[in-house]
Motif scaffolding. Structure first.
Motif, PDB file in Angstrom:
ATOM      1  N   LEU A  18       1.509  10.897  -9.268  1.00 50.84           N
ATOM      2  CA  LEU A  18       0.590  11.051 -10.403  1.00 50.84           C
ATOM      3  C   LEU A  18      -0.324  12.259 -10.215  1.00 50.84           C
ATOM      4  O   LEU A  18      -0.558  13.037 -11.145  1.00 50.84           O
ATOM      5  N   ILE A  19      -0.838  12.424  -8.987  1.00 49.34           N
ATOM      6  CA  ILE A  19      -1.731  13.556  -8.720  1.00 49.34           C
ATOM      7  C   ILE A  19      -0.986  14.876  -8.924  1.00 49.34           C
ATOM      8  O   ILE A  19      -1.508  15.814  -9.521  1.00 49.34           O
TER       9      ILE A  19
ATOM     10  N   LEU B 216      -0.755  15.562 -12.545  1.00 53.61           N
ATOM     11  CA  LEU B 216      -2.052  15.949 -13.102  1.00 53.61           C
ATOM     12  C   LEU B 216      -2.413  17.391 -12.780  1.00 53.61           C
ATOM     13  O   LEU B 216      -2.950  18.121 -13.603  1.00 53.61           O
ATOM     14  N   ILE B 217      -2.140  17.800 -11.547  1.00 54.12           N
ATOM     15  CA  ILE B 217      -2.537  19.145 -11.118  1.00 54.12           C
ATOM     16  C   ILE B 217      -1.470  20.169 -11.482  1.00 54.12           C
ATOM     17  O   ILE B 217      -1.770  21.288 -11.881  1.00 54.12           O
TER      18      ILE B 217
ATOM     19  N   PHE C 122      -6.979   9.423  11.675  1.00 52.41           N
ATOM     20  CA  PHE C 122      -5.920   8.464  11.366  1.00 52.41           C
ATOM     21  C   PHE C 122      -4.936   8.330  12.530  1.00 52.41           C
ATOM     22  O   PHE C 122      -4.530   7.222  12.892  1.00 52.41           O
TER      23      PHE C 122
ATOM     24  N   GLY D 291     -10.053  24.242   4.308  1.00 51.92           N
ATOM     25  CA  GLY D 291      -9.144  23.141   3.998  1.00 51.92           C
ATOM     26  C   GLY D 291      -8.456  22.599   5.232  1.00 51.92           C
ATOM     27  O   GLY D 291      -8.402  21.394   5.449  1.00 51.92           O
TER      28      GLY D 291
ATOM     29  N   ILE E  77      -9.462  14.720   9.413  1.00 47.90           N
ATOM     30  CA  ILE E  77      -8.987  13.481   8.789  1.00 47.90           C
ATOM     31  C   ILE E  77      -7.721  12.968   9.482  1.00 47.90           C
ATOM     32  O   ILE E  77      -7.631  11.796   9.856  1.00 47.90           O
TER      33      ILE E  77
ATOM     34  N   ASN F 202       0.812  -1.210   0.000  1.00 49.91           N
ATOM     35  CA  ASN F 202       0.000   0.000   0.000  1.00 49.91           C
ATOM     36  C   ASN F 202       0.850   1.265   0.000  1.00 49.91           C
ATOM     37  O   ASN F 202       0.514   2.251  -0.635  1.00 49.91           O
TER      38      ASN F 202
ATOM     39  N   PRO G  28      -0.898  21.257 -15.830  1.00 49.43           N
ATOM     40  CA  PRO G  28      -1.595  22.368 -16.477  1.00 49.43           C
ATOM     41  C   PRO G  28      -0.990  23.732 -16.137  1.00 49.43           C
ATOM     42  O   PRO G  28      -0.923  24.618 -16.993  1.00 49.43           O
ATOM     43  N   LEU G  29      -0.508  23.889 -14.898  1.00 48.59           N
ATOM     44  CA  LEU G  29       0.066  25.176 -14.486  1.00 48.59           C
ATOM     45  C   LEU G  29       1.285  25.504 -15.319  1.00 48.59           C
ATOM     46  O   LEU G  29       1.536  26.660 -15.670  1.00 48.59           O
TER      47      LEU G  29
ATOM     48  N   GLN H 261       2.355   1.982  -3.371  1.00 45.01           N
ATOM     49  CA  GLN H 261       1.244   2.352  -4.236  1.00 45.01           C
ATOM     50  C   GLN H 261       0.826   3.801  -3.971  1.00 45.01           C
ATOM     51  O   GLN H 261       0.633   4.582  -4.906  1.00 45.01           O
ATOM     52  N   ASN H 262       0.732   4.157  -2.705  1.00 47.25           N
ATOM     53  CA  ASN H 262       0.332   5.519  -2.355  1.00 47.25           C
ATOM     54  C   ASN H 262       1.312   6.554  -2.874  1.00 47.25           C
ATOM     55  O   ASN H 262       0.915   7.608  -3.366  1.00 47.25           O
TER      56      ASN H 262
ATOM     57  N   LEU I 185       0.810   7.032  -6.512  1.00 43.85           N
ATOM     58  CA  LEU I 185      -0.427   7.764  -6.767  1.00 43.85           C
ATOM     59  C   LEU I 185      -0.264   9.252  -6.464  1.00 43.85           C
ATOM     60  O   LEU I 185      -0.751  10.108  -7.206  1.00 43.85           O
ATOM     61  N   ILE I 186       0.455   9.573  -5.379  1.00 41.50           N
ATOM     62  CA  ILE I 186       0.668  10.987  -5.023  1.00 41.50           C
ATOM     63  C   ILE I 186       1.443  11.698  -6.133  1.00 41.50           C
ATOM     64  O   ILE I 186       1.100  12.809  -6.534  1.00 41.50           O
TER      65      ILE I 186
ATOM     66  N   THR J 135      -8.771  18.825   6.908  1.00 44.10           N
ATOM     67  CA  THR J 135      -7.557  18.031   7.032  1.00 44.10           C
ATOM     68  C   THR J 135      -7.321  17.662   8.488  1.00 44.10           C
ATOM     69  O   THR J 135      -6.908  16.548   8.805  1.00 44.10           O
TER      70      THR J 135
END
Lengths: 108, 258
Positions: A13-14, A17-18, A82, A71, A78, A3, A21-22, A6-7, A10-11, A75
């Motif tokens: 990739l994010i 993605l974000i 955890f 925000g 959350i 995990n 564009p900038l 994988q995380n 993924l981070i 956070t």
């Protein structure tokens, strides 16, 4: 795949993605709902906005303040959940190992 | 009277209620004039406002029923904690206005996680709280358009996400991929719905409803695609964290409920 790895993937990739564009696009990054409102007035120029918001944030700075608060509060909740669970799991593990060692001592 | 006070005291000690209160305060001060998905105050004719309110009402009532059932019936210890977590997730994600490839910005909805954990019903409650406070205090969306906004974000989004989950399960798709797809579609469909809602009311003078729909889709949905992908990935991360921290046992995620 674990995990954790994988995380991390993924981070990354994010971020791409974000962040992409900038760097690549040269838009103004205005809100898409403002464009939506413009489109409405284009389609129906005679439309009258018949209701107004009861209250609007007085300035962009105040808005940013509220935005950050939203925000960070979310956070906070959350991470609290955890952290709480992590501590609980750790304590449980410690209690188990303690019980095992004491059981060993008794048999010895 | 005494009983009432002791009940309030009891409630205030409950973690969920505390979290909800914190969230409520947060929603109250959530900002941003460029909230993308919401139809702005007064931008729908009165007739349509009533229509969407009427259409959303039964879902809201069903949501309340589901919420009660989930907190009562579940044998899972962490149900309330998980509910707060899903709510906070919606809360954080809807505050993040992110840049997109189209050169405009928009924000994710965050309803995917709640859908994976609890099914589509309860999201209506979380979503309406967010939308209501935004409308009242932030000039976002609006009271008159609340019905329409609630319908797109908290009803259609989660239901489509839920259907995607069921289809993925039938096809034996990897669990994490199905969670990604659920969040992705729940996010994207919200904006598609908004485009439909606006196109029906404001048809293009030359190309009719469909022409207007294509234009609104261009504005809302295209911007949203990369953001929806990002939301899907983030939802998988949070799901991984939930499982590895043993907050929720893998079997009890509603996706694989017996």
């Amino acid at each position: 795949m674990k995990n954790k790895t994988q995380n991390i993937i993924l981070i990354v990739l994010i971020f791409i993605l974000i962040g992409g564009p900038l760097v690549l696009s040269h838009g103004e990054f205005g809100g898409s709902d403002d464009q939506g409102t413009q489109q409405i007035t284009k389609n129906d120029p005679g439309y009258k906005v018949w209701a107004k918001p009861l209250w609007t944030p007085p300035s962009g700075e105040i808005e940013t303040l509220l935005f950050t608060l939203q925000g960070s509060l979310g956070t906070g909740i959350i991470t609290y959940i955890f952290g709480y669970q992590r501590g609980k799991n750790k304590q449980k593990k410690q209690a188990e190992t303690a019980a095992k060692t004491s059981a060993k001592k008794q048999t010895a | 009277m005494k009983r009432l006070f002791s009940r309030i005291k009891e409630l205030s000690q409950d973690l969920t209620v505390q979290c909800m209160l914190i969230m409520a305060v947060g929603f109250a001060i959530a900002p941003g004039t460029v909230y993308a998905m919401h139809i702005m105050e007064g931008m729908l004719p009165p007739k349509w406002c009533i229509f969407w309110y009427v259409l959303s009402a039964p879902f809201f009532i069903y949501g309340l029923y589901r919420l009660k059932k989930i907190t009562q019936d579940s044998h899972e210890k962490n149900t309330k904690l998980m509910f707060a977590l899903c709510g906070a997730y919606v809360f954080v994600l809807s505050s993040l206005k992110l840049p997109s490839v189209t050169g405009s910005s928009s924000h994710p909805t965050g309803v995917g996680l709640g859908t994976v954990m609890f099914g589509p019903g309860v999201l209506v409650i979380m979503g309406v709280i967010v939308l209501l406070f935004q409308a009242l205090l932030l000039a976002h969306g609006g009271l008159t358009t609340l019905g329409a906004n609630a319908f797109s974000m908290t009803i259609v989004g989660p239901i489509i996400g839920w259907l995607v989950l069921i289809i993925c399960k039938k096809l034996h798709v990897n669990k994490k991929i199905s969670i990604f797809l659920c969040a992705f579609f729940a996010d994207l469909v919200t904006y598609v719905t908004t485009a439909c809602q606006l196109a029906v009311v404001f048809p293009d003078p030359n190309h009719g409803v469909f022409g207007a729909w294509v234009k609104f889709m261009g504005i809302y949905a295209v911007t949203q695609v990369p953001l929806a992908i990002a939301e899907g990935l983030l939802t998988v991360i949070v799901y991984n964290l939930i499982i590895s921290n043993k907050l929720w046992s893998e079997e009890s995620a509603l996706l694989y409920e017996k």
